[in-house]
Design an enzyme around this catalytic site. Sequence first.
Site, PDB file in Angstrom:
ATOM      1  N   PRO A  68       0.793  -1.223   0.000  1.00 45.84           N
ATOM      2  CA  PRO A  68       0.000   0.000   0.000  1.00 45.84           C
ATOM      3  C   PRO A  68       0.830   1.280   0.000  1.00 45.84           C
ATOM      4  O   PRO A  68       1.826   1.373   0.705  1.00 45.84           O
ATOM      5  CB  PRO A  68      -0.821  -0.107   1.300  1.00 45.84           C
ATOM      6  CG  PRO A  68      -0.120  -1.110   2.127  1.00 45.84           C
ATOM      7  CD  PRO A  68       0.518  -2.074   1.164  1.00 45.84           C
ATOM      8  N   ASN A  69       0.370   2.190  -0.814  1.00 49.13           N
ATOM      9  CA  ASN A  69       0.905   3.553  -0.946  1.00 49.13           C
ATOM     10  C   ASN A  69       2.226   3.620  -1.700  1.00 49.13           C
ATOM     11  O   ASN A  69       2.696   4.716  -2.011  1.00 49.13           O
ATOM     12  CB  ASN A  69       1.047   4.231   0.426  1.00 49.13           C
ATOM     13  CG  ASN A  69      -0.299   4.420   1.097  1.00 49.13           C
ATOM     14  OD1 ASN A  69      -1.202   4.945   0.476  1.00 49.13           O
ATOM     15  ND2 ASN A  69      -0.439   3.965   2.330  1.00 49.13           N
ATOM     16  N   ARG A 117       5.563  12.212  -3.068  1.00 44.83           N
ATOM     17  CA  ARG A 117       5.401  12.866  -1.756  1.00 44.83           C
ATOM     18  C   ARG A 117       6.510  12.392  -0.832  1.00 44.83           C
ATOM     19  O   ARG A 117       7.118  11.351  -1.069  1.00 44.83           O
ATOM     20  CB  ARG A 117       4.064  12.472  -1.117  1.00 44.83           C
ATOM     21  CG  ARG A 117       2.856  13.054  -1.798  1.00 44.83           C
ATOM     22  CD  ARG A 117       1.599  12.674  -1.038  1.00 44.83           C
ATOM     23  NE  ARG A 117       0.422  13.239  -1.697  1.00 44.83           N
ATOM     24  CZ  ARG A 117      -0.175  12.675  -2.734  1.00 44.83           C
ATOM     25  NH1 ARG A 117       0.273  11.547  -3.220  1.00 44.83           N
ATOM     26  NH2 ARG A 117      -1.223  13.251  -3.279  1.00 44.83           N
ATOM     27  N   TYR A 168      11.396   8.989   1.365  1.00 50.44           N
ATOM     28  CA  TYR A 168      11.358   7.925   0.362  1.00 50.44           C
ATOM     29  C   TYR A 168      12.125   8.243  -0.926  1.00 50.44           C
ATOM     30  O   TYR A 168      12.184   7.399  -1.818  1.00 50.44           O
ATOM     31  CB  TYR A 168       9.895   7.599   0.026  1.00 50.44           C
ATOM     32  CG  TYR A 168       9.115   7.100   1.230  1.00 50.44           C
ATOM     33  CD1 TYR A 168       9.435   5.897   1.847  1.00 50.44           C
ATOM     34  CD2 TYR A 168       8.066   7.853   1.771  1.00 50.44           C
ATOM     35  CE1 TYR A 168       8.741   5.445   2.951  1.00 50.44           C
ATOM     36  CE2 TYR A 168       7.351   7.403   2.879  1.00 50.44           C
ATOM     37  CZ  TYR A 168       7.700   6.202   3.466  1.00 50.44           C
ATOM     38  OH  TYR A 168       7.020   5.747   4.566  1.00 50.44           O
ATOM     39  N   ASN A 194       8.064  -5.640  -0.549  1.00 48.86           N
ATOM     40  CA  ASN A 194       7.936  -4.482   0.330  1.00 48.86           C
ATOM     41  C   ASN A 194       6.438  -4.333   0.574  1.00 48.86           C
ATOM     42  O   ASN A 194       5.713  -3.789  -0.264  1.00 48.86           O
ATOM     43  CB  ASN A 194       8.509  -3.219  -0.320  1.00 48.86           C
ATOM     44  CG  ASN A 194       8.381  -2.012   0.605  1.00 48.86           C
ATOM     45  OD1 ASN A 194       7.736  -2.070   1.660  1.00 48.86           O
ATOM     46  ND2 ASN A 194       8.990  -0.903   0.210  1.00 48.86           N
ATOM     47  N   ALA A 230       3.056  -0.678   4.926  1.00 46.06           N
ATOM     48  CA  ALA A 230       2.583  -0.707   6.311  1.00 46.06           C
ATOM     49  C   ALA A 230       2.040  -2.082   6.710  1.00 46.06           C
ATOM     50  O   ALA A 230       2.025  -2.416   7.905  1.00 46.06           O
ATOM     51  CB  ALA A 230       1.514   0.363   6.512  1.00 46.06           C
ATOM     52  N   GLU A 288      12.724  -9.343   2.145  1.00 43.47           N
ATOM     53  CA  GLU A 288      11.933  -8.158   2.444  1.00 43.47           C
ATOM     54  C   GLU A 288      12.774  -6.905   2.222  1.00 43.47           C
ATOM     55  O   GLU A 288      13.961  -6.875   2.585  1.00 43.47           O
ATOM     56  CB  GLU A 288      11.467  -8.190   3.900  1.00 43.47           C
ATOM     57  CG  GLU A 288      10.637  -6.965   4.230  1.00 43.47           C
ATOM     58  CD  GLU A 288      10.457  -6.768   5.715  1.00 43.47           C
ATOM     59  OE1 GLU A 288       9.321  -6.842   6.163  1.00 43.47           O
ATOM     60  OE2 GLU A 288      11.452  -6.519   6.419  1.00 43.47           O
ATOM     61  N   HIS A 293      12.642  -2.519   2.567  1.00 42.95           N
ATOM     62  CA  HIS A 293      12.001  -1.240   2.881  1.00 42.95           C
ATOM     63  C   HIS A 293      12.897  -0.133   2.356  1.00 42.95           C
ATOM     64  O   HIS A 293      14.126  -0.183   2.542  1.00 42.95           O
ATOM     65  CB  HIS A 293      11.802  -1.054   4.386  1.00 42.95           C
ATOM     66  CG  HIS A 293      10.807  -2.019   4.947  1.00 42.95           C
ATOM     67  ND1 HIS A 293       9.464  -1.889   4.728  1.00 42.95           N
ATOM     68  CD2 HIS A 293      10.982  -3.142   5.663  1.00 42.95           C
ATOM     69  CE1 HIS A 293       8.837  -2.893   5.312  1.00 42.95           C
ATOM     70  NE2 HIS A 293       9.735  -3.675   5.878  1.00 42.95           N
ATOM     71  N   ARG A 334      12.761   4.926  12.669  1.00 44.76           N
ATOM     72  CA  ARG A 334      11.491   5.661  12.602  1.00 44.76           C
ATOM     73  C   ARG A 334      10.619   5.316  13.819  1.00 44.76           C
ATOM     74  O   ARG A 334      11.130   4.865  14.830  1.00 44.76           O
ATOM     75  CB  ARG A 334      10.802   5.356  11.258  1.00 44.76           C
ATOM     76  CG  ARG A 334      11.683   5.738  10.050  1.00 44.76           C
ATOM     77  CD  ARG A 334      10.990   5.491   8.736  1.00 44.76           C
ATOM     78  NE  ARG A 334       9.804   6.343   8.594  1.00 44.76           N
ATOM     79  CZ  ARG A 334       8.885   6.166   7.644  1.00 44.76           C
ATOM     80  NH1 ARG A 334       9.023   5.192   6.763  1.00 44.76           N
ATOM     81  NH2 ARG A 334       7.831   6.973   7.576  1.00 44.76           N
TER      82      ARG A 334
HETATM   83  O1  CA2 Z   1      10.220   2.265   3.825  1.00 48.59           O
HETATM   84  C1  CA2 Z   1       9.418   1.537   3.268  1.00 48.59           C
HETATM   85  O2  CA2 Z   1       9.625   1.018   2.162  1.00 48.59           O
HETATM   86  C2  CA2 Z   1       8.047   1.294   3.892  1.00 48.59           C
HETATM   87  O3  CA2 Z   1       7.655  -0.035   3.595  1.00 48.59           O
HETATM   88  C3  CA2 Z   1       7.105   2.280   3.252  1.00 48.59           C
HETATM   89  C4  CA2 Z   1       5.702   2.229   3.865  1.00 48.59           C
HETATM   90  C5  CA2 Z   1       5.770   2.353   5.377  1.00 48.59           C
HETATM   91  O4  CA2 Z   1       4.480   2.207   5.927  1.00 48.59           O
HETATM   92  C6  CA2 Z   1       6.684   1.322   5.974  1.00 48.59           C
HETATM   93  O5  CA2 Z   1       6.739   1.521   7.374  1.00 48.59           O
HETATM   94  C7  CA2 Z   1       8.087   1.453   5.393  1.00 48.59           C
HETATM   95  C8  CA2 Z   1       4.841   3.388   3.385  1.00 48.59           C
HETATM   96  C9  CA2 Z   1       4.828   3.551   1.924  1.00 48.59           C
HETATM   97  C10 CA2 Z   1       4.287   4.918   1.686  1.00 48.59           C
HETATM   98  O6  CA2 Z   1       4.871   5.323   0.505  1.00 48.59           O
HETATM   99  C11 CA2 Z   1       4.761   6.623   0.209  1.00 48.59           C
HETATM  100  C12 CA2 Z   1       5.629   7.062  -0.721  1.00 48.59           C
HETATM  101  C13 CA2 Z   1       5.612   8.365  -1.076  1.00 48.59           C
HETATM  102  C14 CA2 Z   1       4.700   9.226  -0.511  1.00 48.59           C
HETATM  103  C15 CA2 Z   1       3.812   8.773   0.424  1.00 48.59           C
HETATM  104  C16 CA2 Z   1       3.837   7.449   0.784  1.00 48.59           C
END
Ligand code: CA2
Length: 155
Positions: free
Chosen positions: A15-16, A23, A28, A80, A83, A104, A106, A113
């Site tokens: 997700p996301n 963003r 990221y 990946n 969340a 895995e 990230h 974090r």
């Molecule tokens: O660091 C990672 O790859 C995460 O898997 C990214 C997840 C986060 O919930 C994990 O704790 C760590 C969130 C992905 C959100 O991705 C976005 C990317 C750009 C803008 C907003 C969200």
Amino acid sequence: MAKAPEQTIYVLNGPNLNLLGTREPETYGHATLADVEKLCTETAAQFGLRADCRQSNHEGELVDFIHEAHAKKAVGIVINAGAYSHTSIALHDALVAVKIPAVEVHVSNIHARESFRHHSFTAVAAFASLCGFGIEGYRLAINGLAARIGAKVKA
Ligand code: CA2
């Protein structure tokens, strides 16, 4: 003699991650999901592997992709789960059930974090876990996966 069929790895993003590069670049980076998928396709190809890249914002669909990887005899998974990594026993169970070597990834360093990101259910089911390398982590994951399954760099 007939060429052996290309072996496939699944690259699963949760997700996301479709928002990558749009963003929160301080967390990221600037690379997009399309950049990640290109990097994975190119890295896999160095080992004669095909990367089947999927992204979903839905937990059950990610479970389905893991089952599909098994049905299609995929030789590895890079995941990946976003969340869902921190919440999903379903994804953990799917990875354990299919017994496909999984890494895995990230993008961010989850240990630097919030504490709710420190535990990962998918990491428990994977043979290795990488975080904090930005999208380079996907390249490292495929290299590590290739070593694990004995895939050699093609001339
Ligand atoms: O660091 C990672 O790859 C995460 O898997 C990214 C997840 C986060 O919930 C994990 O704790 C760590 C969130 C992905 C959100 O991705 C976005 C990317 C750009 C803008 C907003 C969200």
